[in-house]
Write a protein that holds these residues in place. Structure first.
Motif, PDB file in Angstrom:
ATOM      1  N   LEU A  17       0.850  -1.187   0.000  1.00 20.53           N
ATOM      2  CA  LEU A  17       0.000   0.000   0.000  1.00 20.53           C
ATOM      3  C   LEU A  17       0.887   1.240   0.000  1.00 20.53           C
ATOM      4  CD1 LEU A  17      -2.903   1.126   0.220  1.00 20.53           C
ATOM      5  CD2 LEU A  17      -2.621   1.085   2.710  1.00 20.53           C
ATOM      6  N   ILE A  18       0.748   2.051  -1.046  1.00 26.48           N
ATOM      7  CA  ILE A  18       1.581   3.238  -1.211  1.00 26.48           C
ATOM      8  C   ILE A  18       0.721   4.478  -0.994  1.00 26.48           C
ATOM      9  CG2 ILE A  18       3.243   4.415  -2.690  1.00 26.48           C
ATOM     10  CD1 ILE A  18       3.953   1.474  -1.911  1.00 26.48           C
ATOM     11  N   HIS A  19       1.001   5.170   0.096  1.00 29.06           N
ATOM     12  CA  HIS A  19       0.236   6.351   0.492  1.00 29.06           C
ATOM     13  C   HIS A  19       0.779   7.573  -0.242  1.00 29.06           C
ATOM     14  CE1 HIS A  19      -1.154   9.050   4.123  1.00 29.06           C
ATOM     15  NE2 HIS A  19      -1.722   9.395   2.974  1.00 29.06           N
ATOM     16  N   HIS A  20      -0.079   8.252  -0.979  1.00 28.87           N
ATOM     17  CA  HIS A  20       0.301   9.451  -1.717  1.00 28.87           C
ATOM     18  C   HIS A  20      -0.346  10.694  -1.099  1.00 28.87           C
ATOM     19  CE1 HIS A  20       1.082   6.373  -4.777  1.00 28.87           C
ATOM     20  NE2 HIS A  20       1.728   7.278  -5.503  1.00 28.87           N
ATOM     21  N   ILE A  21       0.467  11.702  -0.855  1.00 28.22           N
ATOM     22  CA  ILE A  21      -0.040  13.057  -0.637  1.00 28.22           C
ATOM     23  C   ILE A  21       0.585  13.838  -1.787  1.00 28.22           C
ATOM     24  CG2 ILE A  21      -0.225  15.010   0.942  1.00 28.22           C
ATOM     25  CD1 ILE A  21       0.292  13.128   3.242  1.00 28.22           C
ATOM     26  N   THR A  22      -0.191  14.081  -2.825  1.00 30.67           N
ATOM     27  CA  THR A  22       0.449  14.321  -4.115  1.00 30.67           C
ATOM     28  C   THR A  22      -0.257  15.347  -4.980  1.00 30.67           C
ATOM     29  OG1 THR A  22       1.439  13.143  -5.995  1.00 30.67           O
ATOM     30  CG2 THR A  22      -0.742  12.415  -5.307  1.00 30.67           C
ATOM     31  N   ASN A  23       0.264  15.473  -6.162  1.00 26.15           N
ATOM     32  CA  ASN A  23      -0.124  16.398  -7.206  1.00 26.15           C
ATOM     33  C   ASN A  23      -1.528  16.084  -7.719  1.00 26.15           C
ATOM     34  OD1 ASN A  23      -0.233  17.840  -9.643  1.00 26.15           O
ATOM     35  ND2 ASN A  23       1.899  17.417 -10.136  1.00 26.15           N
ATOM     36  N   ILE A  61       4.570   8.751  -0.307  1.00 28.58           N
ATOM     37  CA  ILE A  61       5.023   9.635  -1.385  1.00 28.58           C
ATOM     38  C   ILE A  61       4.538  11.051  -1.106  1.00 28.58           C
ATOM     39  CG2 ILE A  61       5.052  10.044  -3.876  1.00 28.58           C
ATOM     40  CD1 ILE A  61       6.191   7.301  -2.980  1.00 28.58           C
ATOM     41  N   LEU A  62       5.450  12.014  -1.102  1.00 28.02           N
ATOM     42  CA  LEU A  62       5.114  13.424  -0.913  1.00 28.02           C
ATOM     43  C   LEU A  62       5.480  14.182  -2.186  1.00 28.02           C
ATOM     44  CD1 LEU A  62       6.591  13.906   2.684  1.00 28.02           C
ATOM     45  CD2 LEU A  62       4.267  13.207   2.058  1.00 28.02           C
ATOM     46  N   ASN A  63       4.496  14.844  -2.795  1.00 30.08           N
ATOM     47  CA  ASN A  63       4.699  15.519  -4.075  1.00 30.08           C
ATOM     48  C   ASN A  63       4.083  16.905  -3.990  1.00 30.08           C
ATOM     49  OD1 ASN A  63       3.861  16.456  -6.771  1.00 30.08           O
ATOM     50  ND2 ASN A  63       4.566  14.477  -7.533  1.00 30.08           N
ATOM     51  N   ILE A  64       4.895  17.960  -4.168  1.00 27.01           N
ATOM     52  CA  ILE A  64       4.410  19.339  -3.980  1.00 27.01           C
ATOM     53  C   ILE A  64       3.973  19.992  -5.287  1.00 27.01           C
ATOM     54  CG2 ILE A  64       5.850  19.614  -1.917  1.00 27.01           C
ATOM     55  CD1 ILE A  64       7.593  21.561  -3.664  1.00 27.01           C
ATOM     56  N   GLY A  65       3.566  19.192  -6.263  1.00 23.80           N
ATOM     57  CA  GLY A  65       3.198  19.747  -7.571  1.00 23.80           C
ATOM     58  C   GLY A  65       2.070  20.751  -7.511  1.00 23.80           C
ATOM     59  N   THR A  66       1.063  20.503  -6.699  1.00 25.36           N
ATOM     60  CA  THR A  66      -0.037  21.461  -6.498  1.00 25.36           C
ATOM     61  C   THR A  66      -0.098  21.783  -5.008  1.00 25.36           C
ATOM     62  OG1 THR A  66      -1.571  19.572  -6.457  1.00 25.36           O
ATOM     63  CG2 THR A  66      -1.397  20.799  -8.511  1.00 25.36           C
ATOM     64  N   VAL A  67       0.894  22.511  -4.558  1.00 27.16           N
ATOM     65  CA  VAL A  67       1.124  22.698  -3.124  1.00 27.16           C
ATOM     66  C   VAL A  67       0.154  23.707  -2.515  1.00 27.16           C
ATOM     67  CG1 VAL A  67       2.867  24.504  -3.462  1.00 27.16           C
ATOM     68  CG2 VAL A  67       2.928  23.077  -1.398  1.00 27.16           C
ATOM     69  N   GLU A  68      -0.293  23.419  -1.291  1.00 25.97           N
ATOM     70  CA  GLU A  68      -1.109  24.315  -0.475  1.00 25.97           C
ATOM     71  C   GLU A  68      -0.645  24.175   0.969  1.00 25.97           C
ATOM     72  OE1 GLU A  68      -5.143  23.141  -0.998  1.00 25.97           O
ATOM     73  OE2 GLU A  68      -5.193  23.604  -3.149  1.00 25.97           O
ATOM     74  N   PRO A  69      -0.778  25.228   1.775  1.00 27.20           N
ATOM     75  CA  PRO A  69      -0.298  25.148   3.161  1.00 27.20           C
ATOM     76  C   PRO A  69      -0.862  23.977   3.956  1.00 27.20           C
ATOM     77  CG  PRO A  69      -0.708  27.427   2.575  1.00 27.20           C
ATOM     78  CD  PRO A  69      -1.207  26.600   1.424  1.00 27.20           C
ATOM     79  N   ASP A  70      -2.178  23.704   3.835  1.00 28.13           N
ATOM     80  CA  ASP A  70      -2.766  22.585   4.578  1.00 28.13           C
ATOM     81  C   ASP A  70      -2.210  21.249   4.085  1.00 28.13           C
ATOM     82  OD1 ASP A  70      -4.241  24.200   6.192  1.00 28.13           O
ATOM     83  OD2 ASP A  70      -6.179  23.786   5.244  1.00 28.13           O
ATOM     84  N   LEU A  71      -1.907  21.172   2.798  1.00 25.92           N
ATOM     85  CA  LEU A  71      -1.336  19.947   2.240  1.00 25.92           C
ATOM     86  C   LEU A  71       0.048  19.705   2.830  1.00 25.92           C
ATOM     87  CD1 LEU A  71      -2.353  17.914   0.052  1.00 25.92           C
ATOM     88  CD2 LEU A  71      -0.817  19.069  -1.536  1.00 25.92           C
ATOM     89  N   VAL A  72       0.834  20.757   2.937  1.00 28.05           N
ATOM     90  CA  VAL A  72       2.175  20.635   3.517  1.00 28.05           C
ATOM     91  C   VAL A  72       2.075  20.209   4.977  1.00 28.05           C
ATOM     92  CG1 VAL A  72       4.296  21.866   4.080  1.00 28.05           C
ATOM     93  CG2 VAL A  72       3.132  22.316   1.915  1.00 28.05           C
ATOM     94  N   LYS A  73       1.093  20.742   5.682  1.00 32.71           N
ATOM     95  CA  LYS A  73       0.881  20.343   7.076  1.00 32.71           C
ATOM     96  C   LYS A  73       0.640  18.837   7.157  1.00 32.71           C
ATOM     97  CE  LYS A  73      -2.075  21.327  11.099  1.00 32.71           C
ATOM     98  NZ  LYS A  73      -3.199  22.170  11.598  1.00 32.71           N
ATOM     99  N   LEU A  91      10.207  12.011  -1.493  1.00 31.66           N
ATOM    100  CA  LEU A  91       9.761  13.376  -1.782  1.00 31.66           C
ATOM    101  C   LEU A  91      10.040  13.744  -3.230  1.00 31.66           C
ATOM    102  CD1 LEU A  91       8.881  16.305  -0.995  1.00 31.66           C
ATOM    103  CD2 LEU A  91      11.263  16.696  -0.314  1.00 31.66           C
ATOM    104  N   ASP A  92       9.027  14.312  -3.888  1.00 30.73           N
ATOM    105  CA  ASP A  92       9.181  14.877  -5.224  1.00 30.73           C
ATOM    106  C   ASP A  92       9.013  16.388  -5.113  1.00 30.73           C
ATOM    107  OD1 ASP A  92       9.068  15.613  -7.917  1.00 30.73           O
ATOM    108  OD2 ASP A  92       7.949  13.818  -8.495  1.00 30.73           O
ATOM    109  N   PRO A  93      10.125  17.164  -5.186  1.00 31.07           N
ATOM    110  CA  PRO A  93      10.071  18.612  -4.955  1.00 31.07           C
ATOM    111  C   PRO A  93       9.723  19.392  -6.228  1.00 31.07           C
ATOM    112  CG  PRO A  93      12.334  17.949  -5.282  1.00 31.07           C
ATOM    113  CD  PRO A  93      11.508  16.700  -5.411  1.00 31.07           C
ATOM    114  N   VAL A  94       8.557  19.147  -6.781  1.00 30.94           N
ATOM    115  CA  VAL A  94       8.166  19.714  -8.074  1.00 30.94           C
ATOM    116  C   VAL A  94       8.256  21.239  -8.051  1.00 30.94           C
ATOM    117  CG1 VAL A  94       6.326  19.881  -9.791  1.00 30.94           C
ATOM    118  CG2 VAL A  94       6.615  17.765  -8.474  1.00 30.94           C
TER     119      VAL A  94
END
Length: 273
Positions: A17-23, A61-73, A91-94
Motif C-alpha cells: 500500500l503506497i500512500h500518496h499526498i500528491t499532485n 510519497i510526498l509531491n508538492i506539484g499542487t502545493v497548499e499550506p494545509d497539504l504541507v501540514k 519526496l518529489d520537490p516539483v
C-alpha cells in the motif's frame, strides 16, 4: 530467480500500500500506474487523517506539484509518523524554486521529515543543493555532470537522491548509478516524472523483504519504468496512445525481464549490472 526478479515478484504478491499526498494534476495516473505495477495506491491528503492513514502504508510519497499550506501540514505530520515507524518516505520537490511558498514548503519537509529519497529533475535537485537555478536549467560546474550533482546533493541532503531525465541518476553519496533507457515520449505525458517517484516508493516498500540495498531497489524501479516505456512506444501514434500502452506494459512486464534486460552503470562505488 535472481534478486531483481524476486523483488518484482514479491511486490506483485504482497501488493504494498503506497500512500500518496500528491499532485492533483497527476493523481489518477499515479494511482493507475501503481495498480498496474502490482501495488495498491492510497490518496489520503487531509492533515486530520494523514498521520493516521500512513500507519497502514508500506511507503509514503510526498509531491508538492499542487502545493497548499494545509497539504504541507499533512505531509509533515504523515512524514514524521512514517519515519518514526520505519516506513520509507519519498519526496518529489516539483518546481522547488518557483515560488516562496514552494521554497518554504520543501525546506520544511526536508528539515522536519528527512525523506529517505528525494526524486526530481536536475534543476530541482540543484536548487535544493544550493546551486544556481534558472528555472529551466542548472548553472555552474555541477550542471555539466548530473552524476556529480546527484552525489553532491545526496551528501548535502543526507539521503538518497534520484535525478530523472534522458538518463536517470541515483546516488546515496557513496555509490552513484547511471540508468539508461526510456523514451522521449515520456516527456509528452504529464505525470511520468511523478510516477518515477511513486515507483521508487513501491520498490522500497516496507513489507517487501528481498535482500537488496535501497539504492539497488530504487535503480530497479527506474529500470522497470524505462523498459516499459521502450516497449510501449512501439506502434503508438502519440502521447494519448502511448499513455495507454505504457500502463499496459507496467502490467504485462514479466518479472524476470528486470534481470534479463535491465542494465545500469555504476559511476561511483558498487558493481555494474
Amino acid at each position: 530467480m535472481t534478486k531483481l526478479t524476486n523483488l518484482l515478484t514479491e511486490i506483485r504478491v504482497k501488493k504494498p500500500l503506497i500512500h500518496h499526498i500528491t499532485n492533483q494534476v497527476t493523481m489518477n495516473f499515479l494511482a493507475n500506474g501503481i495498480l498496474a505495477a502490482g501495488g495498491s495506491p492510497m490518496m489520503a491528503h487531509h492533515y486530520e487523517e494523514a498521520a493516521e492513514a500512513v500507519m497502514a502504508a508500506d511507503a509514503l510519497i510526498l509531491n508538492i506539484g499542487t502545493v497548499e499550506p494545509d497539504l504541507v501540514k499533512g505531509m509533515i505530520l504523515a512524514g514524521k509518523k512514517a519515519k518514526d515507524n520505519g516506513i520509507p518516505v519519498v519526496l518529489d520537490p516539483v518546481g522547488a524554486g518557483l515560488s516562496s511558498l514552494r521554497k518554504t514548503a520543501v525546506a520544511d519537509i526536508i528539515d522536519e521529515v528527512s525523506p529517505d529519497v528525494i526524486c526530481g529533475n536536475a534543476a530541482e535537485i540543484a536548487f535544493l543543493s544550493g546551486e544556481k537555478w534558472s528555472g529551466k536549467g542548472v548553472d555552474g560546474s555541477l550542471a555539466e555532470d548530473s552524476s556529480e550533482l546527484a552525489r553532491y546533493a545526496a551528501t548535502r541532503l543526507n539521503g538518497m537522491v534520484a535525478i530523472t531525465g534522458k538518463e536517470d541518476i541515483l546516488s546515496n553519496g557513496k555509490e552513484t548509478i547511471l540508468i539508461k533507457g526510456g523514451d522521449e515520449m515520456l516527456s509528452y505525458v504529464t505525470g511520468t516524472g511523478c510516477l518515477s517517484t511513486s515507483l521508487i516508493g513501491l520498490f522500497l516498500a516496507k513489507s517487501v523483504t528481498v535482500d537488496l540495498t535501497p539504492l539497488e531497489r530504487a535503480a530497479g524501479s527506474l529500470t522497470y519504468l524505462g523498459l516499459c516505456a521502450e516497449r510501449a512506444v512501439s506502434g503508438t501514434r502519440g502521447p494519448g496512445s502511448f499513455q495507454t500502452a505504457f500502463l499496459d506494459e507496467l502490467y504485462l512486464f514479466r518479472d524476470e525481464e528486470l534481470d534479463e534486460r535491465g542494465r545500469w552503470d555504476v559511476v561511483l562505488g558498487g558493481n555494474s549490472r
